[in-house]
Write a protein that holds these residues in place. Structure first.
Motif, PDB file in Angstrom:
ATOM      1  N   GLY A  29      -5.992   8.368   0.072  1.00  9.82           N
ATOM      2  CA  GLY A  29      -5.120   8.727   1.143  1.00  9.82           C
ATOM      3  C   GLY A  29      -4.305   7.453   1.687  1.00  9.82           C
ATOM      4  N   HIS A  30      -3.731   7.338   2.693  1.00 11.32           N
ATOM      5  CA  HIS A  30      -3.075   6.330   3.591  1.00 11.32           C
ATOM      6  C   HIS A  30      -1.699   6.232   2.933  1.00 11.32           C
ATOM      7  N   SER A  31      -1.210   6.128   1.564  1.00 11.03           N
ATOM      8  CA  SER A  31       0.234   5.788   1.318  1.00 11.03           C
ATOM      9  C   SER A  31       0.619   7.211   0.758  1.00 11.03           C
ATOM     10  N   HIS A  32       0.339   8.208   1.362  1.00  6.48           N
ATOM     11  CA  HIS A  32       1.232   9.506   1.039  1.00  6.48           C
ATOM     12  C   HIS A  32       1.414   9.791  -0.225  1.00  6.48           C
ATOM     13  N   THR A  33       0.815   9.274  -1.123  1.00  7.90           N
ATOM     14  CA  THR A  33       0.924   9.456  -2.580  1.00  7.90           C
ATOM     15  C   THR A  33       0.677  10.525  -3.379  1.00  7.90           C
ATOM     16  N   LYS A  34       1.453  11.175  -4.147  1.00  8.75           N
ATOM     17  CA  LYS A  34       1.401  12.565  -4.666  1.00  8.75           C
ATOM     18  C   LYS A  34       1.088  12.338  -6.243  1.00  8.75           C
ATOM     19  N   LEU A  35      -0.148  12.435  -6.480  1.00  9.96           N
ATOM     20  CA  LEU A  35      -0.589  12.193  -8.002  1.00  9.96           C
ATOM     21  C   LEU A  35      -0.843  13.696  -8.608  1.00  9.96           C
ATOM     22  N   SER A  36       0.069  13.941  -9.241  1.00  9.68           N
ATOM     23  CA  SER A  36       0.297  15.318 -10.066  1.00  9.68           C
ATOM     24  C   SER A  36      -1.058  15.605 -10.980  1.00  9.68           C
ATOM     25  N   ALA A  37      -1.570  14.473 -11.377  1.00  9.87           N
ATOM     26  CA  ALA A  37      -2.674  14.537 -12.140  1.00  9.87           C
ATOM     27  C   ALA A  37      -3.651  13.433 -11.908  1.00  9.87           C
ATOM     28  N   PRO A  38      -4.995  13.414 -12.308  1.00  5.60           N
ATOM     29  CA  PRO A  38      -5.767  12.428 -11.885  1.00  5.60           C
ATOM     30  C   PRO A  38      -5.288  11.151 -12.559  1.00  5.60           C
ATOM     31  N   VAL A  81     -15.747   8.247  -3.781  1.00  6.93           N
ATOM     32  CA  VAL A  81     -15.385   7.311  -2.647  1.00  6.93           C
ATOM     33  C   VAL A  81     -13.954   8.251  -1.970  1.00  6.93           C
ATOM     34  N   LEU A  82     -14.260   8.329  -0.778  1.00  4.48           N
ATOM     35  CA  LEU A  82     -13.043   8.979   0.255  1.00  4.48           C
ATOM     36  C   LEU A  82     -12.414   7.630   0.707  1.00  4.48           C
ATOM     37  N   SER A  83     -11.448   7.296   0.226  1.00  5.18           N
ATOM     38  CA  SER A  83     -10.706   6.041   0.639  1.00  5.18           C
ATOM     39  C   SER A  83      -9.333   6.222   1.247  1.00  5.18           C
ATOM     40  N   HIS A  84      -9.374   5.770   2.425  1.00  3.70           N
ATOM     41  CA  HIS A  84      -7.919   5.536   3.446  1.00  3.70           C
ATOM     42  C   HIS A  84      -7.510   4.017   3.160  1.00  3.70           C
ATOM     43  N   LEU A  85      -7.414   3.752   1.992  1.00  5.98           N
ATOM     44  CA  LEU A  85      -6.871   2.366   1.698  1.00  5.98           C
ATOM     45  C   LEU A  85      -5.341   2.539   1.163  1.00  5.98           C
ATOM     46  N   GLY A  86      -4.996   3.354   0.345  1.00  6.72           N
ATOM     47  CA  GLY A  86      -3.683   3.382  -0.270  1.00  6.72           C
ATOM     48  C   GLY A  86      -3.884   3.417  -1.563  1.00  6.72           C
ATOM     49  N   TYR A  87      -2.891   3.958  -2.452  1.00  5.52           N
ATOM     50  CA  TYR A  87      -2.896   4.080  -3.835  1.00  5.52           C
ATOM     51  C   TYR A  87      -3.223   2.790  -4.472  1.00  5.52           C
ATOM     52  N   THR A  88      -2.166   1.733  -4.243  1.00  9.65           N
ATOM     53  CA  THR A  88      -2.351   0.517  -5.201  1.00  9.65           C
ATOM     54  C   THR A  88      -3.498  -0.229  -4.893  1.00  9.65           C
ATOM     55  N   VAL A  89      -4.340   0.028  -3.716  1.00 11.05           N
ATOM     56  CA  VAL A  89      -5.515  -0.776  -3.507  1.00 11.05           C
ATOM     57  C   VAL A  89      -6.413   0.085  -3.988  1.00 11.05           C
ATOM     58  N   ASP A  90      -6.333   1.432  -4.156  1.00 11.07           N
ATOM     59  CA  ASP A  90      -7.325   2.236  -4.963  1.00 11.07           C
ATOM     60  C   ASP A  90      -7.340   1.619  -6.272  1.00 11.07           C
ATOM     61  N   GLN A  91      -6.324   1.440  -6.957  1.00 11.42           N
ATOM     62  CA  GLN A  91      -6.342   1.225  -8.465  1.00 11.42           C
ATOM     63  C   GLN A  91      -7.008   0.013  -8.553  1.00 11.42           C
ATOM     64  N   LEU A 134       0.589  -1.174  -0.053  1.00 11.00           N
ATOM     65  CA  LEU A 134       0.076   0.141  -0.010  1.00 11.00           C
ATOM     66  C   LEU A 134       0.871   1.300   0.053  1.00 11.00           C
ATOM     67  N   LEU A 135       2.122   1.027   0.438  1.00  7.94           N
ATOM     68  CA  LEU A 135       2.945   2.148   0.561  1.00  7.94           C
ATOM     69  C   LEU A 135       4.093   2.311  -0.431  1.00  7.94           C
ATOM     70  N   ALA A 136       3.654   1.409  -1.453  1.00  7.39           N
ATOM     71  CA  ALA A 136       5.033   1.155  -2.384  1.00  7.39           C
ATOM     72  C   ALA A 136       5.389   2.222  -3.170  1.00  7.39           C
ATOM     73  N   ILE A 137       4.200   3.393  -3.444  1.00  9.20           N
ATOM     74  CA  ILE A 137       4.610   4.549  -4.136  1.00  9.20           C
ATOM     75  C   ILE A 137       4.328   5.739  -3.364  1.00  9.20           C
ATOM     76  N   SER A 138       5.331   6.472  -2.960  1.00 14.12           N
ATOM     77  CA  SER A 138       5.183   7.594  -2.319  1.00 14.12           C
ATOM     78  C   SER A 138       4.965   9.069  -3.005  1.00 14.12           C
ATOM     79  N   THR A 139       5.413   8.804  -4.157  1.00 19.79           N
ATOM     80  CA  THR A 139       5.454  10.041  -4.972  1.00 19.79           C
ATOM     81  C   THR A 139       5.243   9.712  -6.436  1.00 19.79           C
TER      82      THR A 139
END
Length: 724
Positions: A249-258, A224-234, A11-16
């Motif tokens: 949220g949760h994975s602290h991922t910075k997505l510069s675009a949708p 959906v407001l998701s506190h699951l993490g980026y890879t799980v959101d995918q 879930l935390l694999a991608i921080s930025t």
């Protein structure tokens, strides 16, 4: 789709995530379109969003300005969780300082992050009661929790009352209904302190249930407001029908675009801002009359961006700035209290303490061990050690004076010091868990004292089901654990002997998947010392006077190499060298049907064991291990020719010569195409095909199932069959 069996680390694999992700249409139409023949108008919605702010209020006055500038009459303002924990503001005000500004900003909804439970349901209940907006939580059941059951509702909020919890709410924005669903990671049960009264349900099923309920109410625009993490959101975007936008949220991922999923059908967008109140997310979308997204544009508004002169580009709201000063005032004296001095920077960076030993990790662990040794006088134990999760260390401490403010920022959770009586085998199991998520920067990575250990990150790690908490794959990374003696020397850990382990209350209860610690506690082998962790560290600093700490060599990632001589490895420590005669005396092959062949292969230098004396015959073979064994068995000549594999940099140094040799020999054509994938396993049939090419002989599968994964024992059988 078996998307749920993901470790937390993943879930935390991608921080930025940098710019360049698909953003859909370049922009939104200036005015709503009128589809031919329908008379219906397109609907435009603006979503402003935050996540993982973690009590970082320094930018809050600029957030107020940014929201005010961006808000129009068709805007939602949403938060995806983890407002709690991270700075002195939380230590002092338990989230209520953050909540004041969220109320002033008129947030429309928030979901719960795992850190919202750090101080238990009682503190969270007070936060909820004072909120002027509803909370959404579709996969949490609060009915058995005395603090929260009175605030929770099982039905949809239409639109939902402030200070109440709903699985989803319906907001009317500019004349249209928009559904908002909340989801929280089930790992909260081990990452925080929700207590036994809060139950977690499957995220996919919970989300689909609420989508269906919203659609039954005529709502066709769903967030959906998701506190699951980026890879799980995918995966969520693919698994659930009807979601238009996932605010993550949760994975602290910075997505510069949708990020856009299945754009050619009914698009689902994923957005996330990063962390620590650094950005405000803005997403503009257009829906057609059926509720399908037809255009979108998203961006991150940098709240701390400055011009060339060092001035903030976004000016602070004056009233918010004045209020922040009120909250900050009682913290100032606290921050200034000098509690120690360091001649060096103490490394507590997220990318360090979750992946390697650091001097700060050593220092904190030493203080915990020292305190436990002074209190717990247990006879019949063979040593005292510390295991502290790297995720509990949140910031570095700069050289010079160390203040209490520095310390509380570094250790913000207020965990109690705990001591456990654990066997050597349980300690080894704890360390195996700790290193199983190192490549993903997971918070369970162990900082230690009183021991040193060697592990191999190229080997498979443990896999834990994030809902049931059950282990679905055993780890194979820990190679050797040694206990420090009183004279500073080291002795191999005794699996059957008892040791006292200093840790924190969170881990002792099984947090961060430390199951062997929980086992010891459940057996009654624990001492709850009721000492707050940062106070223990402060006492250690008092005794240390001036810190001059450097890393002590307590944690070594072998990365495929053999154990060094000081840990009992052969010298020279060449991973490709023939093992010495003692290496064939493996401790775990007596019941294996191919034990004799394994001994022969080891004596011939084809295979090697592990530093703990095991061969691990049932372990699945990675491609990197496989090519080394094959090249040794058939003496494949070395080659300097480039392989052309796109991921050649991922191949460990010890396996690279074998990969080049087999590639040049044409033996890998049936196994790989453009990528080698060194950590992947392979089937018996795939292994036999490569062995046939390398040996020039047809290979008899010797009764092994062609489609099963080849094990170390099975590979020895295939190799020796081809050699005879």
């Amino acid at each position: 789709m078996n998307w749920r069996n993901k470790t937390f680390g993943k879930l935390l694999a991608i921080s930025t995530i940098v710019a360049g992700l698909a953003s859909g249409a370049a922009g939104l139409p200036v005015s709503a379109a009128d589809p031919v023949g329908t008379g219906a108008k397109d609907y435009q919605l603006r979503v402003l969003h935050t996540n993982d702010t973690h009590a970082h209020l320094d930018n809050i006055a600029r957030r107020v300005t940014a929201v005010g500038a961006a808000r129009n009459d068709h805007t939602l303002l949403l938060d995806a969780g983890d407002v709690f924990s991270g700075t002195l503001y939380f230590n002092q005000f338990s989230g209520l300082a953050d909540l004041f500004f969220m109320n002033e900003l008129k947030y429309d909804a928030m979901t719960f992050g795992n850190h919202e439970f750090d101080k238990g349901p009682g503190t969270l209940a007070e936060f909820i009661k004072q909120a002027k907006f509803p909370f959404v939580s579709a996969n949490l059941d609060f009915s058995a929790d005395s603090n929260l059951k009175g605030l929770s509702h099982s039905g949809l909020g239409k639109p939902g009352e402030q200070g109440q919890i709903y699985p989803a709410v319906i907001k009317e924005i500019a004349g249209e209904k928009v559904g908002i669903i909340g989801l929280t990671t089930p790992e909260t049960s081990v990452l925080s302190s929700p207590g036994p009264g809060i139950k977690f349900a499957d995220e996919v099923q919970s989300a689909q249930k609420q989508v269906d309920a919203l659609e039954a109410e005529g709502v066709n625009k769903i967030i959906v407001l998701s506190h699951l993490g980026y890879t799980v959101d995918q995966d969520l975007a693919e698994a659930v029908d009807g979601i238009d936008v996932i605010v993550g949220g949760h994975s602290h991922t910075k997505l510069s675009a949708p990020e856009v999923h299945h754009a050619e059908q009914e698009p689902t967008l994923i957005v996330q801002t990063g962390e620590y109140n650094q950005n405000l997310g803005q997403l503009d979308v257009t829906f057609d009359s059926t509720g399908k997204l037809t255009a979108w544009k998203g961006e991150l508004i940098a709240l701390d961006a400055k011009d060339d002169a060092g001035n903030f580009l976004i000016k602070s709201d004056a009233a918010a700035e004045a209020k922040l000063k009120e909250y900050a005032a009682p913290l100032e004296e606290l921050k200034k209290t000098v509690i120690g001095k360091s001649d060096v920077v103490l490394d507590g960076e997220r990318g360090s303490v979750r992946k390697q030993e650091t001097n700060l990790g050593d220092l904190i662990a030493d203080g915990m061990r020292s305190k436990v040794m002074s209190i717990v006088k247990e006879t019949g134990v063979k040593g005292y050690v510390t295991i502290q999760n790297g995720g509990g260390i949140r910031a570095s401490i700069q050289a010079g004076d160390i203040t209490l403010g520095d310390l509380l920022t570094t250790m913000p959770f207020g965990n109690n010091l705990t001591a456990l009586k654990m066997t050597g085998a349980e300690i080894t199991a704890a360390l195996e868990n700790g290193v199983s998520g190192v490549e993903n920067g997971e918070g369970r990575f162990p900082q230690v004292s009183g021991l040193r250990f060697y592990y191999d990150s190229t080997k498979p790690g443990e896999v834990i089901d994030d809902v049931t908490g059950k282990k679905t794959q055993n780890g194979q990374r820990i190679v050797k654990v040694q206990i420090q003696n009183e004279d500073g020397t080291y002795t191999d850990i005794d699996p059957k002997a008892f040791y006292i382990v200093a840790t924190n209350s969170f881990m002792a209860a099984g947090g961060d998947f430390y199951a062997s610690m929980k086992q010891a506690k459940d057996d009654g082998r624990f001492y709850e010392l009721n000492l707050v962790d940062y106070e223990v560290f402060r006492e250690h600093l008092d005794q240390t006077v001036t810190v001059k700490a450097a890393s002590q060599g307590r944690i070594t990632d072998l990365k495929g190499a053999a154990l060094p001589a000081e840990a009992g490895g052969a010298a020279p420590t060449d991973p490709g060298s023939t093992p010495d005669t003692g290496s064939v005396g493996f401790t775990d092959i007596s019941s294996d049907p191919h034990a004799a062949l394994i001994k022969e292969a080891a004596a011939a230098g084809i295979v090697q064991g592990y530093g703990d004396g095991t061969f691990r015959p049932a372990a699945k073979v990675t491609r990197a291990e496989f090519v080394v064994m094959v090249s040794r068995a058939f003496h494949v000549p070395e080659s300097s020719v480039a392989t052309g594999y796109t991921d050649i940099s991922d191949v460990p140094d010890w396996a690279l010569p074998a990969v080049k040799a087999l590639k040049a020999a044409g033996a890998l054509e049936a196994l790989v195409d453009q990528s080698f994938l060194p950590k992947n396993t392979l089937t018996v049939k795939e292994a036999a095909t490569v062995i046939a090419e390398a040996s020039g002989k047809d290979v008899n599968l010797a009764g092994l199932s062609a489609d099963s994964k080849v094990t170390r024992s099975g590979l020895v059988l295939l190799l020796t069959t081809a050699l005879k």
